[in-house]
Design an enzyme around this catalytic site. Structure first.
Site, PDB file in Angstrom:
ATOM      1  N   ARG A 239       0.863  -1.179   0.000  1.00 54.14           N
ATOM      2  CA  ARG A 239       0.000   0.000   0.000  1.00 54.14           C
ATOM      3  C   ARG A 239       0.901   1.231   0.000  1.00 54.14           C
ATOM      4  NH1 ARG A 239      -3.423  -2.835  -1.572  1.00 54.14           N
ATOM      5  NH2 ARG A 239      -5.438  -3.364  -0.628  1.00 54.14           N
ATOM      6  N   GLU A 268      -3.569   7.654  -3.806  1.00 49.07           N
ATOM      7  CA  GLU A 268      -4.090   7.148  -5.079  1.00 49.07           C
ATOM      8  C   GLU A 268      -5.419   7.795  -5.442  1.00 49.07           C
ATOM      9  OE1 GLU A 268      -2.413   2.753  -4.656  1.00 49.07           O
ATOM     10  OE2 GLU A 268      -4.355   2.783  -5.622  1.00 49.07           O
ATOM     11  N   HIS A 286      -1.676   0.277  -9.880  1.00 48.64           N
ATOM     12  CA  HIS A 286      -2.268  -0.641  -8.898  1.00 48.64           C
ATOM     13  C   HIS A 286      -2.897  -1.862  -9.586  1.00 48.64           C
ATOM     14  CE1 HIS A 286      -4.099  -0.876  -4.593  1.00 48.64           C
ATOM     15  NE2 HIS A 286      -3.800  -2.075  -5.070  1.00 48.64           N
TER      16      HIS A 286
HETATM   17  P1  NAP Z   1      -0.269 -11.333   4.979  1.00 47.25           P
HETATM   18  O1  NAP Z   1      -0.155 -12.765   4.596  1.00 47.25           O
HETATM   19  O2  NAP Z   1      -1.135 -10.938   6.122  1.00 47.25           O
HETATM   20  O3  NAP Z   1       1.225 -10.805   5.222  1.00 47.25           O
HETATM   21  C1  NAP Z   1       1.495  -9.555   5.757  1.00 47.25           C
HETATM   22  C2  NAP Z   1       2.837  -9.620   6.433  1.00 47.25           C
HETATM   23  O4  NAP Z   1       3.153  -8.307   6.914  1.00 47.25           O
HETATM   24  C3  NAP Z   1       2.875 -10.561   7.647  1.00 47.25           C
HETATM   25  O5  NAP Z   1       4.086 -11.292   7.627  1.00 47.25           O
HETATM   26  C4  NAP Z   1       2.870  -9.604   8.825  1.00 47.25           C
HETATM   27  O6  NAP Z   1       3.562 -10.084   9.952  1.00 47.25           O
HETATM   28  C5  NAP Z   1       3.649  -8.445   8.235  1.00 47.25           C
HETATM   29  N1  NAP Z   1       3.486  -7.233   9.026  1.00 47.25           N
HETATM   30  C6  NAP Z   1       2.359  -6.724   9.575  1.00 47.25           C
HETATM   31  N2  NAP Z   1       2.641  -5.621  10.278  1.00 47.25           N
HETATM   32  C7  NAP Z   1       3.989  -5.451  10.158  1.00 47.25           C
HETATM   33  C8  NAP Z   1       4.886  -4.511  10.675  1.00 47.25           C
HETATM   34  N3  NAP Z   1       4.466  -3.511  11.478  1.00 47.25           N
HETATM   35  N4  NAP Z   1       6.200  -4.651  10.381  1.00 47.25           N
HETATM   36  C9  NAP Z   1       6.643  -5.669   9.593  1.00 47.25           C
HETATM   37  N5  NAP Z   1       5.821  -6.589   9.068  1.00 47.25           N
HETATM   38  C10 NAP Z   1       4.526  -6.476   9.354  1.00 47.25           C
HETATM   39  O7  NAP Z   1      -0.767 -10.452   3.748  1.00 47.25           O
HETATM   40  P2  NAP Z   1      -0.567 -10.739   2.186  1.00 47.25           P
HETATM   41  O8  NAP Z   1      -1.676 -11.569   1.675  1.00 47.25           O
HETATM   42  O9  NAP Z   1       0.836 -11.177   1.948  1.00 47.25           O
HETATM   43  O10 NAP Z   1      -0.779  -9.243   1.617  1.00 47.25           O
HETATM   44  C11 NAP Z   1       0.091  -8.206   1.999  1.00 47.25           C
HETATM   45  C12 NAP Z   1      -0.429  -6.865   1.534  1.00 47.25           C
HETATM   46  O11 NAP Z   1      -0.234  -6.740   0.138  1.00 47.25           O
HETATM   47  C13 NAP Z   1      -1.932  -6.648   1.721  1.00 47.25           C
HETATM   48  O12 NAP Z   1      -2.226  -6.184   3.031  1.00 47.25           O
HETATM   49  C14 NAP Z   1      -2.284  -5.633   0.668  1.00 47.25           C
HETATM   50  O13 NAP Z   1      -2.294  -4.337   1.199  1.00 47.25           O
HETATM   51  C15 NAP Z   1      -1.147  -5.761  -0.350  1.00 47.25           C
HETATM   52  N6  NAP Z   1      -1.636  -6.215  -1.670  1.00 47.25           N
HETATM   53  C16 NAP Z   1      -1.530  -5.368  -2.743  1.00 47.25           C
HETATM   54  C17 NAP Z   1      -1.934  -5.791  -3.988  1.00 47.25           C
HETATM   55  C18 NAP Z   1      -1.815  -4.904  -5.190  1.00 47.25           C
HETATM   56  O14 NAP Z   1      -2.691  -4.915  -6.035  1.00 47.25           O
HETATM   57  N7  NAP Z   1      -0.736  -4.156  -5.327  1.00 47.25           N
HETATM   58  C19 NAP Z   1      -2.493  -7.063  -4.169  1.00 47.25           C
HETATM   59  C20 NAP Z   1      -2.583  -7.911  -3.053  1.00 47.25           C
HETATM   60  C21 NAP Z   1      -2.146  -7.462  -1.807  1.00 47.25           C
HETATM   61  P3  NAP Z   1       2.989 -11.313  10.843  1.00 47.25           P
HETATM   62  O15 NAP Z   1       3.058 -12.512   9.935  1.00 47.25           O
HETATM   63  O16 NAP Z   1       3.978 -11.396  11.943  1.00 47.25           O
HETATM   64  O17 NAP Z   1       1.619 -10.893  11.232  1.00 47.25           O
END
Ligand code: NAP
Length: 327
Positions: A239, A268, A286
């Site tokens: 994000r 955005e 995006h």
């Molecule tokens: P996820 O499986 O929940 O992974 C998020 C990771 O971030 C987890 O390892 C979490 O740690 C870590 N995290 C949370 N807070 C943190 C902090 N303060 N410092 C360091 N690490 C932290 O989520 P995901 O499915 O991989 O998706 C990640 C993000 O990608 C989404 O939230 C979304 O915003 C973004 N996204 C963007 C697009 C796009 O179109 N560009 C598409 C899909 C997703 P823990 O494991 O310890 O909780």
């Protein structure tokens, strides 16, 4: 099940309408090729039992009050920073997202950005199209090596781990941070858990995969750019507001880092005016999850969450199961 009405706030893959329709639901889809205004969103949700919403829709207390009949909001995204979880808990509203189905597509786009910046792919493409390619030249469009360089992954969850798995093919040492310490999956890939500062100091490529939360907003700002390697390249498919975009523009302008590949922006669809003028940025609109199959799977998952709810089950990817049955 009595006939239920579902609003879809933006035209999505038709799979959602088909699944809901075949289950006997009435479906209304935003007919415009734009996001609904807040007033239109309230009206759409107020006339529905469930809403499939987009990451650009603000889902919070005002909406819950204006639409008392709507008991579940299924985000067409895995990120849910557009949804107010505390307000949903108070109102007994269920919130869902679309994890897993978009993991590979998003990690692959992060890799596309990484290579595009490192090897100056858009610059080369523009050179050829504009008739400026006059033959091979030894010093033309030199870029950065990828193989063997260190990859730092901020947020080693689903997408971060998918990014790491793909790095094996390029023999890259991997560093990672996440909120809750070491990840067995990342450790099994040979990745090393480090502090954020160590990751920023040691990585040649830094890829952001954490959610946007109050903790991660502006997690990468002037202080963090100051300790990165001068040759570092930063990739953000998470994000926009995880990076302080003004500080990023300054770091690029001052040569503090070598480049940036962005799919997401702090405000955005507005973008800091300096970034598009720079040759060492690659900017995408995006599209992290924008593949045909992924968008179909997202539509199916959003619809199945709603059908789960209507049929008395906890939705399969519900973010707040404690709300079920409370509204
Ligand atoms: P996820 O499986 O929940 O992974 C998020 C990771 O971030 C987890 O390892 C979490 O740690 C870590 N995290 C949370 N807070 C943190 C902090 N303060 N410092 C360091 N690490 C932290 O989520 P995901 O499915 O991989 O998706 C990640 C993000 O990608 C989404 O939230 C979304 O915003 C973004 N996204 C963007 C697009 C796009 O179109 N560009 C598409 C899909 C997703 P823990 O494991 O310890 O909780």
């Amino acid at each position: 099940m009595n006939a239920m009405n579902v609003a879809i706030t933006r035209k999505t893959h038709r799979a959602a309408e088909e699944l809901l329709g075949s289950a006997g639901c009435g479906v209304w889809t935003n007919p415009h090729d734009r996001a609904l205004t807040p007033a239109e969103l309230r009206e759409a949700a107020a006339g529905s039992d469930a809403t499939i919403c987009m990451l650009s829709d603000a889902i919070g207390a005002g909406l819950f009050a204006a639409a008392p009949r709507c008991r579940i909001y299924a985000n067409y995204a895995v990120g849910h920073n557009n949804m107010d979880a505390a307000a949903a808990a108070r109102a007994g509203v269920a919130l869902c997202n679309t994890p897993d189905v978009l993991t590979d597509a998003t990690a692959e786009l992060a890799w596309a950005l990484l290579f595009a910046v490192a090897r100056r792919v858009p610059e080369g493409d523009r050179m050829v199209r504009e008739g400026r390619f006059h033959g091979w030249a030894p010093l033309m469009l030199l870029g950065h090596d990828v193989g063997g360089r260190t990859l730092g992954i901020i947020g080693a969850g689903r997408i971060g781990a998918a990014m790491a798995r793909r790095a094996a093919g390029f023999a890259m040492p991997i560093l990672y941070t996440r909120r809750s310490g070491r990840s067995p999956e990342m450790d099994a890939l040979g990745a090393r858990h480090v502090s954020l500062d160590e990751l920023l100091r040691e990585s040649d490529y830094i890829s952001i995969h954490c959610p946007l939360t109050t903790e991660t907003r502006h997690m990468i700002g002037a202080t963090q750019f100051a300790i990165m390697k001068p040759g570092a390249i930063i990739i953000n498919t998470a994000r926009g507001a995880v990076i302080d975009e003004r500080a990023l523009a300054a770091a690029l302008r001052e040569g503090r880092i070598a480049g940036a590949g962005l799919d997401v922006y702090e405000h955005e669809p507005d973008i800091d005016h300096e970034l598009p003028a720079m040759s060492n940025t690659v900017l995408l609109p995006h599209i992290g999850s924008a593949t045909f199959d992924t968008r179909r799977r997202m539509a199916e998952l959003a619809a199945r969450n709603i059908l789960d709810y209507f049929e008395g089950r906890v939705p399969r990817t519900c973010l707040n199961p404690g709300t079920i049955g409370r509204r």
